[in-house]
Every structure is written in C-alpha cells, then in structure tokens.
Motif scaffolding. Structure first.
Motif, short mmCIF file in Angstrom:
data_model
loop_
_atom_site.label_atom_id
_atom_site.label_comp_id
_atom_site.label_asym_id
_atom_site.label_seq_id
_atom_site.Cartn_x
_atom_site.Cartn_y
_atom_site.Cartn_z
N THR A 5 -1.53 8.25 7.40
CA THR A 5 -2.07 7.00 7.88
C THR A 5 -0.91 6.07 8.20
O THR A 5 0.09 6.05 7.49
CB THR A 5 -2.99 6.33 6.84
OG1 THR A 5 -2.24 6.12 5.65
CG2 THR A 5 -4.18 7.20 6.55
N THR A 6 -1.05 5.36 9.27
CA THR A 6 0.01 4.43 9.66
C THR A 6 -0.52 3.01 9.61
O THR A 6 -1.67 2.75 9.95
CB THR A 6 0.51 4.75 11.09
OG1 THR A 6 -0.60 4.69 11.98
CG2 THR A 6 1.14 6.11 11.16
N ASN A 7 0.31 2.12 9.18
CA ASN A 7 0.00 0.71 9.12
C ASN A 7 1.12 -0.06 9.77
O ASN A 7 2.30 0.28 9.62
CB ASN A 7 -0.14 0.22 7.66
CG ASN A 7 -1.29 0.88 6.94
OD1 ASN A 7 -2.33 1.14 7.54
ND2 ASN A 7 -1.11 1.14 5.66
N CYS A 8 0.79 -1.10 10.49
CA CYS A 8 1.80 -1.97 11.07
C CYS A 8 2.23 -2.98 10.02
O CYS A 8 1.40 -3.60 9.36
CB CYS A 8 1.25 -2.70 12.29
SG CYS A 8 0.96 -1.62 13.69
N ILE A 9 3.52 -3.12 9.86
CA ILE A 9 4.06 -4.05 8.88
C ILE A 9 4.99 -5.00 9.62
O ILE A 9 5.85 -4.58 10.39
CB ILE A 9 4.84 -3.30 7.78
CG1 ILE A 9 3.92 -2.35 7.03
CG2 ILE A 9 5.48 -4.28 6.82
CD1 ILE A 9 4.64 -1.43 6.08
N SER A 10 4.82 -6.26 9.38
CA SER A 10 5.68 -7.27 9.98
C SER A 10 6.89 -7.50 9.09
O SER A 10 6.76 -7.72 7.89
CB SER A 10 4.90 -8.57 10.16
OG SER A 10 5.73 -9.55 10.71
N PHE A 11 8.08 -7.44 9.68
CA PHE A 11 9.31 -7.66 8.93
C PHE A 11 9.81 -9.08 9.17
O PHE A 11 9.81 -9.56 10.30
CB PHE A 11 10.40 -6.68 9.35
CG PHE A 11 10.15 -5.28 8.89
CD1 PHE A 11 10.27 -4.94 7.56
CD2 PHE A 11 9.81 -4.31 9.79
CE1 PHE A 11 10.04 -3.65 7.13
CE2 PHE A 11 9.57 -3.01 9.38
CZ PHE A 11 9.68 -2.68 8.05
N SER A 12 10.26 -9.71 8.10
CA SER A 12 10.86 -11.04 8.24
C SER A 12 12.32 -10.89 8.68
O SER A 12 12.84 -9.77 8.77
CB SER A 12 10.77 -11.79 6.92
OG SER A 12 11.60 -11.17 5.96
N LEU A 13 12.96 -11.99 8.91
CA LEU A 13 14.36 -11.96 9.33
C LEU A 13 15.25 -11.33 8.26
O LEU A 13 16.13 -10.52 8.57
CB LEU A 13 14.85 -13.37 9.65
CG LEU A 13 16.27 -13.49 10.16
CD1 LEU A 13 16.43 -12.74 11.48
CD2 LEU A 13 16.66 -14.94 10.33
#
Length: 155
Positions: A5-13
């Motif tokens: 399963t794949t999930n989109c993860i937002s990365f911070s700076l």
C-alpha cells in the motif's frame, strides 16, 4: 505475495535534509552519505541557480542604465554558472534515483519514468548555456564595434 500500500506523505523543509540510510527505512543501518548529500544538493542547486539568474538580471539592468558593455559579460558568466548548477541538479537527481533503485527495486507493476519537471530541467540547462554565450558574444561584438567607432572619431 505481499500487498503493498502506498501513501502520500508531505515532507517539511527540515525533512528534506534528513539523513538517508544504507537500508531505506532502517535507521540502525548507518548513514548513506552519497544519497544524503545528493538529495541535499538536488534540493539546494535550483535555488542557487535561481539566485544567480536573478543577480544576472540585476546586473543586466544596471548595464542598461549605465550604458556599459562590461556588465553584460558578467551577466553571461552568471548565466553560465546557473546552467552548471542546473546541469549538476539533473546529475544529482539521476544519480540519487539510481542509488535508491539499487537499494530498493521498483515493484513489477510500477513504471519508473521521469516526469515533466525533469524534462524541463534538461531543457533549461542548455538554454542557460545559450543565453550565457549570447550575452558574452554580444558584449564582445559590441565592444569591438564601439572601439572601432571611437578610433574613427579620433582619426
């Protein structure tokens, strides 16, 4: 078979500068310095290139205001350096992706293709080199014509 399963993860700076590990996902495996610094460079080089381009534009505006040809050569050199940064960015990205795929192969149903932004960067580097060559060529040509015009006035 395992279900992935794949999930989109937002990365911070700050996440952009995290260390990459020898075994992806295993923080006990040690730091992979090649991938870590390639990732950091691919994040920083576009900003360096953009800064050089903006600084070149300011010098170009000053050249127009001062009616001098020497700043045009400096603008050309800055465009050339920006092109080198963009070319380095493309190289760092490809090398980082290849190193990652050696450690973590793609699943069979996933196609590993470069996107439109990669193609845009591949087009941007030669365009920056051409802009640099045109600036330097124009400055040198106009300087020769200017000195010939000055020689005719003295004669």
């Amino acid at each position: 078979e395992t279900d992935m399963t794949t999930n989109c993860i937002s990365f911070s700076l700050s996440d952009q500068f995290m260390e990459k590990y020898i075994e992806p996902g295993n923080h006990n495996s040690g730091t992979d310095l090649n991938r870590t610094y390639l990732w950091r460079l691919q994040f920083l080089l576009p900003f360096v290139s953009l800064g050089l381009m903006c600084f070149g534009a300011l010098i170009g505006l000053c050249a127009c205001a001062c009616r001098s040809l020497y700043p045009a050569i400096a603008t050309g050199v800055l465009h050339f350096l920006a092109g080198l940064c963009t070319l380095g960015l493309v190289g760092c990205y490809v090398a980082g992706i290849e190193l990652l795929h050696k450690k973590l192969p793609l699943p069979d149903d996933v196609r590993g293709e470069f996107g439109w932004s990669f193609c845009l960067a591949c087009v941007a580097a030669p365009l920056q080199f051409m802009a640099a060559a045109l600036f330097i060529w124009a400055a040198r040509t106009n300087r020769k014509e200017f000195t010939l015009l000055k020689a005719y006035r003295v004669a």
